[in-house]
Write an enzyme that holds these catalytic residues in place. Structure first.
Site: not given
Ligand code: 4FV
Length: 260
Positions: A99, A164
């Site tokens: 995130p 793509r």
């Molecule tokens: C996430 C997102 C996401 C956070 C903790 C995986 C999680 C756990 N990845 N964009 N939004 N990852 O929420 O890419 O480890």
């Protein structure tokens, strides 16, 4: 950083604790076809295979306390160094899905599609030990401001959007040219048969065969839709003088409507 030449195959290593999650999305439609025609090679690696402790654990409690568990560095380092060792023309892009990463976008997808190989690390639990970030990564990418249970779904999103864009992946009947965001704007409305459906008719201009009028109508619709739904995109979009003119008229019309 390695850069792909034309039709060269792209190698994609996905490091995850749940390789089985990828079976469905990667075994149908365009992604399956791209693998079968050797345009991409997807290698699923189980990070747990690189845990050397007797219980093969990959997570541990966070120093300084706090809720939840963290992915420990050892198995992630082992898995990244293993796939890097196997990829010629190293290093490719090593991407952590999280995130805190750069918001994923069509332009980032285009950028990733230029590299010869991609290593995607799927986090889990509360995240990964910071030393993974400090040492191994070239990129951190987020697919949106929400928290998921793991980086697997985000990894699938990135693989789909990048694949793509690779030459030869989309056939004639599919095209990335006129995608949303390809020119930085939202796509115009699309219609197909029947001409009339439940009393809803296809706009006359699209039946006119008048290509210039159709082009203008579609551009105006893209600008209107972007103005209404994602006005912030307009500041980054490559707008022509004609676009500026259309936008000015649209804003006047909308203001007139508002002021009634
Ligand atoms: C996430 C997102 C996401 C956070 C903790 C995986 C999680 C756990 N990845 N964009 N939004 N990852 O929420 O890419 O480890």
């Amino acid at each position: 950083m390695n850069c792909r030449q034309g039709w060269q195959m792209m190698k994609i290593d996905i490091l995850t604790l749940f390789p089985e999650m990828f079976a469905g999305p990667f075994s149908s439609s365009i992604l399956k076809r791209a693998q079968d025609s050797g345009l991409i090679e997807i290698n699923l690696v189980n990070i747990r295979d690189f845990s050397t402790n007797k219980h093969h654990t990959v997570d541990d409690t966070p120093y300084g306390g706090g809720a939840g568990m963290l992915m420990a560095p050892e198995a992630i380092f082992g898995s990244v160094e293993d796939v890097n060792g196997k990829n010629p023309g190293m290093p490719g892009r090593v991407v952590l899905m999280c995130p805190q990463g750069t918001p994923f976008s069509q332009s980032l997808a285009r950028d990733l599609a230029m590299s010869e190989s991609l290593v995607i690390v799927c986090g889990h639990y509360e995240g990964v030990d910071e030393r993974v970030r400090e040492t191994l990564l070239t990129d951190e990418i987020s697919i949106g401001d929400y928290v998921l249970t793991g980086g697997e779904l985000p990894a699938m999103v990135v693989v789909d959007a990048v694949t793509r864009l690779l030459p030869g992946v989309l056939g004639e009947r599919e095209s990335a040219e006129e995608d949303s965001f390809s020119a930085g704007l939202l796509e115009y409305p699309h219609y197909t048969r029947p001409r009339e459906f439940r009393g809803l008719a296809v706009p006359e201009v699209l039946l006119s065969g008048h290509h210039e009028e159709i082009r203008k109508w579609r551009r105006r619709q893209s600008l209107l839709r972007t103005l209404e739904r994602r006005p912030e995109l307009l500041s980054q979009a490559e707008l022509t003088r004609e676009d500026e003119e259309i936008l000015k008229n649209l804003i006047d019309e909308l203001l007139r409507l508002d002021l009634g």
